[in-house]
Design an enzyme around this catalytic site. Structure first.
Site, short mmCIF file in Angstrom:
data_model
loop_
_atom_site.label_atom_id
_atom_site.label_comp_id
_atom_site.label_asym_id
_atom_site.label_seq_id
_atom_site.Cartn_x
_atom_site.Cartn_y
_atom_site.Cartn_z
N HIS A 60 0.94 -1.28 0.28
CA HIS A 60 0.03 -0.08 0.34
C HIS A 60 1.47 0.89 0.20
CE1 HIS A 60 -3.09 -2.63 1.93
NE2 HIS A 60 -3.20 -2.34 0.14
N LYS A 109 -2.25 -2.86 -7.44
CA LYS A 109 -3.04 -2.77 -9.06
C LYS A 109 -2.08 -4.39 -9.54
CE LYS A 109 -4.45 -1.48 -13.44
NZ LYS A 109 -5.08 -2.83 -13.42
N LYS A 120 6.59 -4.15 -10.29
CA LYS A 120 7.13 -4.13 -11.89
C LYS A 120 6.81 -2.94 -12.11
CE LYS A 120 4.70 -8.07 -13.39
NZ LYS A 120 3.31 -8.43 -14.17
N ASP A 179 7.98 3.37 -12.75
CA ASP A 179 7.32 4.57 -12.12
C ASP A 179 6.19 4.47 -12.58
OD1 ASP A 179 10.07 5.09 -11.37
OD2 ASP A 179 10.57 6.34 -13.28
N LYS A 230 -2.82 -9.17 -6.66
CA LYS A 230 -2.69 -9.94 -7.37
C LYS A 230 -4.50 -10.67 -6.96
CE LYS A 230 -1.33 -11.63 -11.01
NZ LYS A 230 -0.51 -11.05 -12.50
N1 GLU Z 1 -1.58 -9.19 -15.23
C1 GLU Z 1 -0.63 -8.21 -16.00
C2 GLU Z 1 0.47 -8.34 -15.30
O1 GLU Z 1 0.65 -9.41 -14.52
C3 GLU Z 1 -1.48 -6.80 -15.91
C4 GLU Z 1 -1.55 -6.47 -15.02
C5 GLU Z 1 -2.38 -4.78 -14.28
O2 GLU Z 1 -2.80 -4.12 -15.41
O3 GLU Z 1 -2.81 -4.53 -13.65
O4 GLU Z 1 1.29 -7.10 -15.39
#
Ligand code: GLU
Length: 501
Positions: free
Chosen positions: A94, A100, A124, A129, A136
């Site tokens: 967080h 995301k 990632k 950035d 997930k």
């Molecule tokens: N599932 C994709 C990843 O592993 C995309 C994640 C996203 O766009 O939030 O990067």
């Protein structure tokens, strides 16, 4: 201090969870001794952490998974029977909000996998950035076994559970597609979320990877594969990096094996081929096809759509065992399926000079070290498959600003350029050919803006990782360099939040 021991076999012994897991792998369905996935990610993190000066407290705070929600709910199947569905959502960090990450549908989904993938999302996003924390989700199902109606009920119930527990929202946690999901599932999630929220104005930003008609962005579907292409092109552009591998610079003519022909594998192969590489083999869960002269990626895709499988594609040799494709002589191996594909068991048979991690976690830490010692260049997942989330970020921005990129100003830009070019024509008395004029005055539309921004982000991030590798000396590989970078970036943002005064 556990983050100071790095010998993988020691780490494996010290593992608290059973170290024999069924490899997350429909392609090679055997039992393998590997660390649980989240521990693998943390192992890579710890390896890099020793190059930083942060206290164990900060490092642990970055590593730990902030929230995990394991839900179970009933599905009434079309035949009237009731089945219990297991599903998860993990928000790893967080330190930036929203969190995301995609939602995957697979029988191999479990809590450890989802936490590991959520952590990889955090790293990632930091590498490229994108101002999100990582998350997930996953549902433990085999999509093949359910009707579309059943999949819709499962997806909507999952979205309902996320809303009820405050695990979704434009400023909270924003899912996206992953293995086994796509635009259709994202549309169901959007609809369920919109029905349940009072904030209808921002609702579209609750999920990305939506159909374009429902607030999706042009270029999202192919984004991960296109990012893989841009990343590999950048990596191969450095003559001094290619030379020790016995390769020339540039992608032109490089032989490539792609494992997985889903959205990421297909688009990676397509763009790499368009960029001049030769796709010599494609592996799927049921087998592989192989032709040293190169496979036509578009034709393989059409063939699969007609026949339900890539196997027996004309002009190619069919291999019954897909794992053998990984072991073919080639310049670049692109694992674009699932985690734990290259392990201590098969690493000795891998011949590729470059491994491009289009999937998340395809190479175990033990295999990584063996490959590294052999001089193989590994382009890590935390960087290489970030294209999806980069373009998801653009989609989210679009949804919040309620205007497509390029809508405002595009025509004005085009007209101004036209005026300028016509003035040049008047002064010089020369006329440009019509197609040249068209190209020069072109005001970019959304897809062009998205793709060029993706290209730029991938190139900038690669150069940053490469510079970090140089800065920390020869012993550092790109994975460790990328982890050093993210640890620095995330630690700074924790300090900005005043969490570690
Ligand atoms: N599932 C994709 C990843 O592993 C995309 C994640 C996203 O766009 O939030 O990067």
């Amino acid at each position: 201090m556990p983050f100071l021991f790095f010998h993988y076999s020691e780490y494996l012994k010290g593992s608290t969870i059973s170290s024999t897991v069924k490899a997350g792998n429909p392609i090679d369905n055997i039992m393998k001794t590997v660390l649980p996935f989240f521990e693998q990610v943390n192992f890579n993190f710890d390896k890099a952490a020793k190059y930083t000066n942060y206290s164990p407290g900060i490092l642990n705070e970055i590593k730990i998974c902030n929230s995990v929600y394991h839900m179970t709910f009933p599905l009434k199947r079309d035949n009237g029977t009731i089945e219990t569905i297991h599903a998860w959502r993990a928000e790893h960090s967080h330190h930036k909000l929203p969190t995301k990450g995609g939602i995957r549908y697979s029988t191999l989904v479990n809590e450890d996998e989802i936490m590991a993938l959520a952590a990889l999302m955090t790293y990632k996003c930091a590498i490229v950035d994108v101002p999100f924390g990582g998350a997930k989700g996953g549902i433990q199902i085999n999509v093949e076994k359910y009707s579309v109606g059943e999949l819709e009920r499962i997806t909507r119930r999952y979205a309902y559970e996320l809303v009820s527990k405050n695990f979704i929202g434009p400023g909270i946690d924003v899912p996206a597609p992953d293995y086994g999901t796509g635009e259709r599932e994202m549309a169901w999630i959007l609809d369920t979320y919109t029905a349940m929220t009072s904030d209808k104005l921002e609702a579209r930003a609750c999920v990305t990877g939506k159909p374009v008609e429902q607030g999706g962005i042009h270029g999202r579907k192919e984004a991960t594969g296109l990012g893989v292409y841009y990343g590999l092109r950048e990596a191969c552009s450095f003559e001094e990096d290619m030379k020790p591998l016995g390769l020339s610079s540039g992608l032109e003519g490089k032989s490539i094996v792609v494992q997985g022909f889903g959205n990421v594998g297909y688009h990676s192969a397509k763009f790499l081929q368009e960029g001049g590489a030769v796709i010599i083999a494609i592996a799927e869960f049921d087998g592989a096809i192989y032709n040293t002269q190169g496979l036509e990626v578009g034709k393989v895709s059409d063939y699969r759509n007609e026949n339900g499988s890539i196997l027996n594609f004309p002009d190619a040799k069919t291999m019954k065992n897909p794992s053998e494709a990984l072991e073919l002589e080639c310049d670049i191996l692109v694992p674009a399926a699932l985690e734990n594909q290259i392990t201590s068991e098969n690493v000795h048979r891998i011949k590729a000079r470059i491994i491009a991690e289009a999937a998340n976690g395809p190479v175990t830490p033990e295999a990584h070290d063996i490959l590294k010692n052999r001089g193989t260049l590994i382009i890590p997942d935390t960087y290489l498959n970030a294209g999806g989330v980069i373009v998801s970020y653009f989609e989210w921005l679009n949804n919040l600003s309620h205007v497509r990129f390029g809508r405002v100003g595009r025509r004005f830009e085009e007209n101004s350029r036209k005026d300028f070019m016509m003035a040049i024509e008047r002064i010089t008395g020369k006329r440009l050919p019509e197609n040249e004029m068209k190209r020069l005055v072109y005001g970019p539309e959304e897809r062009t803006l998205v793709n060029t921004s993706l290209e730029d982000t991938m190139a900038v991030a690669y150069n940053e990782i490469r510079e970090t590798r140089t800065q920390y000396g020869n012993g550092i590989d790109l994975r460790t360099a990328s982890f050093i970078k993210v640890i620095n970036k995330i630690a700074v943002s924790y300090m900005e939040l005043g969490i570690f005064p």
